[in-house]
Scaffold this motif. Sequence first.
Motif, PDB file in Angstrom:
ATOM      1  N   TYR A   1      44.229  30.344  51.080  1.00 39.72           N
ATOM      2  CA  TYR A   1      43.669  31.259  50.083  1.00 39.72           C
ATOM      3  C   TYR A   1      42.156  31.273  50.191  1.00 39.72           C
ATOM      4  CZ  TYR A   1      42.393  33.468  45.700  1.00 39.72           C
ATOM      5  OH  TYR A   1      41.847  34.313  44.768  1.00 39.72           O
TER       6      TYR A   1
ATOM      7  N   GLY B   1      38.950  33.107  47.871  1.00 38.66           N
ATOM      8  CA  GLY B   1      38.575  33.887  46.696  1.00 38.66           C
ATOM      9  C   GLY B   1      37.396  34.801  46.943  1.00 38.66           C
TER      10      GLY B   1
ATOM     11  N   VAL C   1      39.563  41.329  46.540  1.00 41.24           N
ATOM     12  CA  VAL C   1      40.475  40.440  45.822  1.00 41.24           C
ATOM     13  C   VAL C   1      41.559  41.269  45.146  1.00 41.24           C
ATOM     14  CG1 VAL C   1      40.704  38.688  44.024  1.00 41.24           C
ATOM     15  CG2 VAL C   1      38.636  38.763  45.424  1.00 41.24           C
ATOM     16  N   LEU C   2      42.823  40.939  45.402  1.00 42.05           N
ATOM     17  CA  LEU C   2      43.919  41.634  44.742  1.00 42.05           C
ATOM     18  C   LEU C   2      43.872  41.372  43.246  1.00 42.05           C
ATOM     19  CD1 LEU C   2      46.931  40.953  47.152  1.00 42.05           C
ATOM     20  CD2 LEU C   2      45.417  42.938  47.080  1.00 42.05           C
TER      21      LEU C   2
ATOM     22  N   PHE D   1      44.817  38.072  41.704  1.00 47.97           N
ATOM     23  CA  PHE D   1      43.999  36.898  41.985  1.00 47.97           C
ATOM     24  C   PHE D   1      42.565  37.033  41.464  1.00 47.97           C
ATOM     25  CE2 PHE D   1      47.061  36.784  45.667  1.00 47.97           C
ATOM     26  CZ  PHE D   1      47.799  35.713  45.187  1.00 47.97           C
ATOM     27  N   LYS D   2      42.280  38.061  40.684  1.00 47.71           N
ATOM     28  CA  LYS D   2      40.931  38.274  40.159  1.00 47.71           C
ATOM     29  C   LYS D   2      40.450  37.028  39.401  1.00 47.71           C
ATOM     30  CE  LYS D   2      40.067  42.648  41.287  1.00 47.71           C
ATOM     31  NZ  LYS D   2      38.933  43.022  42.169  1.00 47.71           N
TER      32      LYS D   2
ATOM     33  N   SER E   1      45.622  34.685  54.427  1.00 50.18           N
ATOM     34  CA  SER E   1      45.451  34.339  53.024  1.00 50.18           C
ATOM     35  C   SER E   1      46.437  35.056  52.109  1.00 50.18           C
ATOM     36  CB  SER E   1      44.020  34.686  52.596  1.00 50.18           C
ATOM     37  OG  SER E   1      43.867  34.616  51.202  1.00 50.18           O
ATOM     38  N   LYS E   2      46.822  34.357  51.025  1.00 55.87           N
ATOM     39  CA  LYS E   2      47.660  34.975  49.993  1.00 55.87           C
ATOM     40  C   LYS E   2      47.011  36.243  49.458  1.00 55.87           C
ATOM     41  CE  LYS E   2      49.718  32.695  46.845  1.00 55.87           C
ATOM     42  NZ  LYS E   2      50.411  31.789  45.921  1.00 55.87           N
ATOM     43  N   ASN E   3      45.695  36.237  49.418  1.00 58.15           N
ATOM     44  CA  ASN E   3      44.977  37.388  48.873  1.00 58.15           C
ATOM     45  C   ASN E   3      45.133  38.624  49.758  1.00 58.15           C
ATOM     46  OD1 ASN E   3      43.036  38.605  46.991  1.00 58.15           O
ATOM     47  ND2 ASN E   3      41.684  38.626  48.762  1.00 58.15           N
TER      48      ASN E   3
END
Length: 291
Positions: free
Chosen positions: A140, A142, A151-152, A155-156, A188-190
Amino acid sequence: MNDKNNIIWMDVELIEDVDDYLTLIYALEQNKNVGVISIHNPSINELKLLNYALSTFKSDARIVVAGDVSVYDALKDIHSSLLANIESVEMPSFTFIDEFLKSEKTDCTVFFCGGSLYTLNQVLKSDLSKNWIAYIQGGYAGASVVGADNVLKKFKGREEVPTWNLNLDIESSDSVMDSDNVTCHFISKNVCHNAWVNLSDINSVESEFKTTLLNYFNRGKWNRKCMHDLLAFMSIYHDDLLSFKPVSLSHTLDERPKWKSTLDANSNKCISVSMNNAVFTEKINSYAPVK
């Protein structure tokens, strides 16, 4: 990295979700140079499904088992839409990883990781003189790394979050982070949480990949699927799909560790910071098997 001569070691898990299996089918149907396929603690059905895929595409990839062959209950085994594929399939021959790494040298130079980092860690430790390139679904980054615009929504405001694959085996993940003989690309998950494939993306092109995906849609209530692992695998071959930045990855010591990335120009680890959705959708829409 899109050198077609690179031989791939694919580490997959075929339980529950269809994402890894679709990624495997994509690789085999596109005639990617897959030399080894490994599974950590597979079920009998996973191994049969793998044998079905290899037989379908006449692949001679070696099967390596890390851990034990397990028996799962129905809710933890392969997806119901794939059960028909293995009705008459036999168990494949395979080699346990310890034996494989002690007795054989693989020509693979690229490692694709769709599960825990256990097997990658074993491979790296087996030959400290060999340098690898790894594409790992997980991690991940940020806003401090990717920028606020990338940033999705889910995940903000979050600089660290749990990430499934890296948390499956923290000891192995930490060891890979410290390794000098692998250049890692973390998806990344993002980014991967935006890799959607819609029912409308399946056109009339006949392929095992699209047939499998259509069967999945027909058996469920959803008309779209987030394809984390497929995105990660595609990024090996399409440099215009994801953008990466060099980072150091670290985690908290919580019971469910949270991971974060910090910009580090000297690191041999990098993480995806943005995705070209148009390229991903185009690759899905134009998908056709290699003849």
